[in-house]
Design a protein around this motif. Sequence first.
Motif, PDB file in Angstrom:
ATOM      1  N   UNK A 163       0.823  -1.201   0.000  1.00  0.00           N
ATOM      2  CA  UNK A 163       0.000   0.000   0.000  1.00  0.00           C
ATOM      3  C   UNK A 163       0.860   1.255   0.000  1.00  0.00           C
ATOM      4  N   UNK A 164       0.318   2.304  -0.588  1.00  0.00           N
ATOM      5  CA  UNK A 164       0.983   3.602  -0.616  1.00  0.00           C
ATOM      6  C   UNK A 164       1.357   4.050   0.796  1.00  0.00           C
ATOM      7  N   UNK A 165       2.500   4.722   0.921  1.00  0.00           N
ATOM      8  CA  UNK A 165       2.975   5.188   2.227  1.00  0.00           C
ATOM      9  C   UNK A 165       1.965   6.082   2.924  1.00  0.00           C
ATOM     10  N   UNK A 166       1.080   6.700   2.144  1.00  0.00           N
ATOM     11  CA  UNK A 166       0.036   7.544   2.725  1.00  0.00           C
ATOM     12  C   UNK A 166      -0.799   6.792   3.755  1.00  0.00           C
ATOM     13  N   UNK A 167      -0.947   5.465   3.564  1.00  0.00           N
ATOM     14  CA  UNK A 167      -1.834   4.668   4.408  1.00  0.00           C
ATOM     15  C   UNK A 167      -1.118   3.967   5.568  1.00  0.00           C
ATOM     16  N   UNK A 168       0.191   4.125   5.677  1.00  0.00           N
ATOM     17  CA  UNK A 168       0.932   3.355   6.666  1.00  0.00           C
ATOM     18  C   UNK A 168       0.611   3.740   8.102  1.00  0.00           C
ATOM     19  N   UNK A 169       0.306   5.014   8.331  1.00  0.00           N
ATOM     20  CA  UNK A 169      -0.030   5.426   9.698  1.00  0.00           C
ATOM     21  C   UNK A 169      -1.296   4.725  10.189  1.00  0.00           C
ATOM     22  N   UNK A 170      -2.259   4.548   9.299  1.00  0.00           N
ATOM     23  CA  UNK A 170      -3.495   3.855   9.695  1.00  0.00           C
ATOM     24  C   UNK A 170      -3.208   2.395  10.023  1.00  0.00           C
ATOM     25  N   UNK A 171      -2.320   1.761   9.264  1.00  0.00           N
ATOM     26  CA  UNK A 171      -1.934   0.379   9.580  1.00  0.00           C
ATOM     27  C   UNK A 171      -1.362   0.302  10.984  1.00  0.00           C
ATOM     28  N   UNK A 172      -0.488   1.250  11.316  1.00  0.00           N
ATOM     29  CA  UNK A 172       0.105   1.273  12.659  1.00  0.00           C
ATOM     30  C   UNK A 172      -0.953   1.427  13.741  1.00  0.00           C
ATOM     31  N   UNK A 173      -1.916   2.324  13.527  1.00  0.00           N
ATOM     32  CA  UNK A 173      -2.958   2.553  14.534  1.00  0.00           C
ATOM     33  C   UNK A 173      -3.767   1.283  14.780  1.00  0.00           C
ATOM     34  N   UNK A 174      -4.155   0.592  13.711  1.00  0.00           N
ATOM     35  CA  UNK A 174      -4.953  -0.618  13.869  1.00  0.00           C
ATOM     36  C   UNK A 174      -4.145  -1.734  14.526  1.00  0.00           C
ATOM     37  N   UNK A 175      -2.861  -1.826  14.179  1.00  0.00           N
ATOM     38  CA  UNK A 175      -2.018  -2.846  14.806  1.00  0.00           C
ATOM     39  C   UNK A 175      -1.833  -2.544  16.293  1.00  0.00           C
ATOM     40  N   UNK A 176      -1.617  -1.277  16.620  1.00  0.00           N
ATOM     41  CA  UNK A 176      -1.474  -0.899  18.030  1.00  0.00           C
ATOM     42  C   UNK A 176      -2.740  -1.240  18.809  1.00  0.00           C
ATOM     43  N   UNK A 177      -3.895  -0.981  18.215  1.00  0.00           N
ATOM     44  CA  UNK A 177      -5.159  -1.299  18.885  1.00  0.00           C
ATOM     45  C   UNK A 177      -5.245  -2.783  19.218  1.00  0.00           C
ATOM     46  N   UNK A 178      -4.833  -3.639  18.272  1.00  0.00           N
ATOM     47  CA  UNK A 178      -4.896  -5.077  18.523  1.00  0.00           C
ATOM     48  C   UNK A 178      -3.937  -5.493  19.642  1.00  0.00           C
ATOM     49  N   UNK A 179      -2.777  -4.876  19.692  1.00  0.00           N
ATOM     50  CA  UNK A 179      -1.830  -5.230  20.756  1.00  0.00           C
ATOM     51  C   UNK A 179      -2.333  -4.757  22.119  1.00  0.00           C
ATOM     52  N   UNK A 180      -2.997  -3.602  22.159  1.00  0.00           N
ATOM     53  CA  UNK A 180      -3.595  -3.171  23.434  1.00  0.00           C
ATOM     54  C   UNK A 180      -4.730  -4.109  23.835  1.00  0.00           C
ATOM     55  N   UNK A 188     -10.231   7.489  12.059  1.00  0.00           N
ATOM     56  CA  UNK A 188     -10.152   8.902  11.672  1.00  0.00           C
ATOM     57  C   UNK A 188      -9.319   9.062  10.405  1.00  0.00           C
ATOM     58  N   UNK A 189      -8.218   8.314  10.320  1.00  0.00           N
ATOM     59  CA  UNK A 189      -7.432   8.319   9.086  1.00  0.00           C
ATOM     60  C   UNK A 189      -8.277   7.821   7.920  1.00  0.00           C
ATOM     61  N   UNK A 190      -8.984   6.702   8.121  1.00  0.00           N
ATOM     62  CA  UNK A 190      -9.796   6.120   7.057  1.00  0.00           C
ATOM     63  C   UNK A 190     -10.844   7.120   6.576  1.00  0.00           C
ATOM     64  N   UNK A 191     -11.490   7.812   7.508  1.00  0.00           N
ATOM     65  CA  UNK A 191     -12.523   8.780   7.135  1.00  0.00           C
ATOM     66  C   UNK A 191     -11.938   9.887   6.265  1.00  0.00           C
ATOM     67  N   UNK A 192     -10.742  10.341   6.603  1.00  0.00           N
ATOM     68  CA  UNK A 192     -10.111  11.389   5.795  1.00  0.00           C
ATOM     69  C   UNK A 192      -9.729  10.860   4.418  1.00  0.00           C
ATOM     70  N   UNK A 193      -9.197   9.637   4.373  1.00  0.00           N
ATOM     71  CA  UNK A 193      -8.845   9.054   3.071  1.00  0.00           C
ATOM     72  C   UNK A 193     -10.081   8.925   2.188  1.00  0.00           C
ATOM     73  N   UNK A 194     -11.170   8.437   2.762  1.00  0.00           N
ATOM     74  CA  UNK A 194     -12.371   8.148   1.972  1.00  0.00           C
ATOM     75  C   UNK A 194     -13.111   9.398   1.526  1.00  0.00           C
TER      76      UNK A 194
END
Length: 237
Positions: free
Chosen positions: A163-180, A198-204
């Motif tokens: 995926x484009x680097x633009x979306x990498x921050x959202x990947x991190x947020x979702x992964x962090x949520x699963x680890x918490x 919030x990232x997804x909403x802005x992308x969409x």
Amino acid sequence: MTTNDMLTILGDRMEDSAGDLFSDTVKLRYLNRAQDRLIQSLNRHLLTDLHVLVTGISMRTDNDVDTFFKSYFIPTQDQDLASDPFGGPLGILGIRIANSEFIRKVSFEIVKDFSTGYVSFSSTEPVYFIFKNRIYIYNNSANVDCYYIKTPTALAVDSTSDLNALFHDAILEFAEAELWRLSDKPDRMNTAMNRGFEFVARYNQNPATNVVGEGLPFDYSSSNALVDPVYPNYPVG
């Protein structure tokens, strides 16, 4: 952002830079879950990094559906495509007769109505439907081209997301949520999950054609010409 960068950042966010709580293997498992969650959440037109075209697919035949729906292909890497679509047949964006027109998708219910004579199809307007994870095409023996969203390459050490680097921050947020979630920290899990969405909403909010009202149906009722529902051609005078 490389996968190694993601692993380092996740360790910092989880207050586990040394990896005592979560190994790289565990973090990669949830980075891949996060990548899949993001792909499911994004509008299809944003997933251009995963778009694939396979041309010249030969038709197979059977008599499982109807004599006019004998031709089909199997949309998997093991069979007729170069890679597996994300979501199986649901990851298909479009199908067209090779070097010709696109094929309209119809439901199984409409195909049943066709078989009983309630509806009819034109030979000049081919249609297809999905059954048994196969793509059945009406009255066609020609090769077809398939446009689809591929399943991304799994994230691994020393790799980078498809995926484009633009979306990498959202990947991190979702992964962090699963680890918490694994750490039984629901408040911090929800905070990270909300940041991801919030990232997804802005992308969409980014429309496919940069036209206000993207996604509203166009009006075909009066002619073959498209009528934009946001900026219709009002009569002058």
